[in-house]
Design an enzyme around this catalytic site. Structure first.
Site, short mmCIF file in Angstrom:
data_model
loop_
_atom_site.label_atom_id
_atom_site.label_comp_id
_atom_site.label_asym_id
_atom_site.label_seq_id
_atom_site.Cartn_x
_atom_site.Cartn_y
_atom_site.Cartn_z
N ARG A 79 16.10 -2.49 1.81
CA ARG A 79 15.50 -3.11 2.99
C ARG A 79 16.49 -3.30 4.13
O ARG A 79 17.65 -3.64 3.92
CB ARG A 79 14.89 -4.47 2.62
CG ARG A 79 13.71 -4.35 1.68
CD ARG A 79 13.27 -5.70 1.12
NE ARG A 79 12.10 -5.54 0.27
CZ ARG A 79 12.15 -5.21 -1.03
NH1 ARG A 79 13.32 -5.03 -1.62
NH2 ARG A 79 11.03 -5.07 -1.73
N HIS A 104 13.58 1.79 2.42
CA HIS A 104 13.85 3.15 1.94
C HIS A 104 13.74 4.21 3.04
O HIS A 104 13.24 5.31 2.82
CB HIS A 104 12.93 3.50 0.78
CG HIS A 104 13.17 2.73 -0.47
ND1 HIS A 104 14.40 2.21 -0.81
CD2 HIS A 104 12.32 2.37 -1.49
CE1 HIS A 104 14.31 1.58 -1.97
NE2 HIS A 104 13.07 1.66 -2.40
N HIS A 174 16.30 6.51 -7.55
CA HIS A 174 15.31 5.47 -7.84
C HIS A 174 14.56 5.75 -9.15
O HIS A 174 13.36 5.52 -9.25
CB HIS A 174 14.33 5.36 -6.68
CG HIS A 174 13.77 3.98 -6.50
ND1 HIS A 174 13.10 3.31 -7.51
CD2 HIS A 174 13.78 3.13 -5.44
CE1 HIS A 174 12.71 2.13 -7.07
NE2 HIS A 174 13.13 1.99 -5.81
N ASP A 246 14.14 -8.27 -8.70
CA ASP A 246 14.21 -7.25 -7.66
C ASP A 246 15.35 -7.67 -6.74
O ASP A 246 15.13 -8.08 -5.60
CB ASP A 246 12.89 -7.13 -6.91
CG ASP A 246 12.85 -5.91 -5.99
OD1 ASP A 246 13.82 -5.12 -6.03
OD2 ASP A 246 11.87 -5.75 -5.24
N GLU A 312 19.33 0.67 -9.45
CA GLU A 312 19.66 1.53 -8.32
C GLU A 312 21.03 1.17 -7.76
O GLU A 312 21.19 0.13 -7.13
CB GLU A 312 18.61 1.37 -7.22
CG GLU A 312 17.16 1.48 -7.68
CD GLU A 312 16.23 0.73 -6.75
OE1 GLU A 312 16.34 0.90 -5.52
OE2 GLU A 312 15.40 -0.06 -7.24
#
Length: 346
Positions: A79, A104, A174, A246, A312
């Site tokens: 982000r 992304h 990803h 996340d 990631e």
């Protein structure tokens, strides 16, 4: 090492699929759509092969998929708050595609393009030129992603980029992992360990707040191995925000250009272990909190939340707006280079 290829017709052009098979029969399948990974097939402790990453039955379904499965998001993975960046005093506004934020690289990011590709020795090389102004980013960016699969079931991903004007770059892979097999239910019983003593707390939109916090004493602590599900439902505000993990974890002892072990994932049932090394400063752990509703999976699988986990390795999210974060700015004459290694054993 054997490399074969085939073509699949898609709405945006022909997709080239590459299958690399090592001496033990373990395979990776790579796609020119998004310079991505469609399959990783590796043995368990008894030598039984299984595909351990999320993927779709139809190779065309990777186009514009919500999970960004296995692909190379860009120009900037993760982000950027409000899609706002400033370079040398000039403001740029990037498209908003995730709540109030840019995610992304935007809706037409690298993951939704067919890359040029070729076999070079035992590797497959994907490349594309992102033109000046694409998704609001300045500069013509030449990007290259090289995948190398070896007989030790090690997948090395090398990233390279150059530009003709100052711009921001943050490339990652990803892929989502389930070491039991992509179609074997959730990953909550799999054991995660991270060499990360700190993480980046976020606001409710999941954009970083700009500071680093220790994981000690919180559900974010994976410095000692624990199951993914142990604390995922803890009464802890950062976990409420994203319905699970996340978050970007800060890799201990990071030094620019040096390869570090970010952590490992282990499945006690199959005995498979994934060890991840990288030159990147962060590892975004995303526990597949919104996988329900993904395109039809391989082998007819319907994926559900928490069925797989993404780890990631990347630069910090929203680093362009936080000078205390490692810089992701690339200038003419410089070469962006990063590496991620996925090593599988059992």
């Amino acid at each position: 090492m054997n490399i074969s290829k085939e073509s699949v017709v898609s709405p945006i052009g022909d997709i080239t699929l590459y299958t690399i098979t090592n001496a033990s029969g373990a395979q990776v399948v790579l796609s020119s759509l998004g310079a991505g990974i469609n399959k990783i097939i590796v043995p368990d402790k008894n030598g039984k092969l299984a595909d351990v990453i999320l993927g779709y039955e139809n190779p065309c379904d990777y186009l514009n998929d919500g999970p960004c499965s296995g692909k190379t998001p860009g120009r900037y993975a993760n982000r950027i708050k409000h899609g706002h960046i400033v370079i040398d005093g000039v403001e740029y506004h990037l498209p908003i595609n995730n709540g109030p934020n840019h995610l992304h690289g935007g809706p037409d990011g690298f993951q939704n393009h067919i890359w040029d590709s070729q076999i070079v020795g035992n590797s497959v090389v994907f490349s594309r030129i992102s033109p000046d102004g694409e998704m609001g980013y300045p500069g013509n960016l030449n990007a290259k992603v090289t995948y190398t699969w070896d007989n030790d079931c090690r997948l090395t991903i090398d990233y390279e980029a150059t530009t003709d004007a100052a711009t921001y770059v943050n490339l990652t892979n990803h892929a989502y992992f389930n070491l039991k097999g992509h179609d074997k239910g959730d990953v909550l019983d799999q054991v995660l360990q991270l060499n990360c003593s700190n993480y980046l707390p976020t606001d409710p939109s999941e954009a970083p707040l700009g500071y680093i916090e220790p994981v000690a004493g919180t559900p974010m602590d994976f410095t000692q191995p624990k199951t993914i599900g142990k604390d995922i439902n803890a009464d802890f505000q950062p976990l409420h925000i994203g319905k699970g993990y996340d978050h970007c974890f800060v890799i201990d002892g990071w030094v620019k250009g040096q390869l570090k072990v970010a952590g490992s994932l282990f499945d006690p049932n199959s005995g498979r272990r994934l060890t991840i090394s990288t030159t990147q400063p962060g590892a975004q752990v995303y526990t597949g909190n919104w996988l329900t509703g993904s395109p039809k999976g391989k082998d007819g699988m319907e994926y559900h939340d928490y069925d797989l986990v993404a780890i990631e390795c990347q630069g910090f999210p929203d680093a362009p707006n936080w000078p205390n974060f490692p810089s992701q700015l690339l200038r003419p004459g410089e070469v962006y280079t990063q590496t991620i290694i996925y090593k599988f054993d059992a």
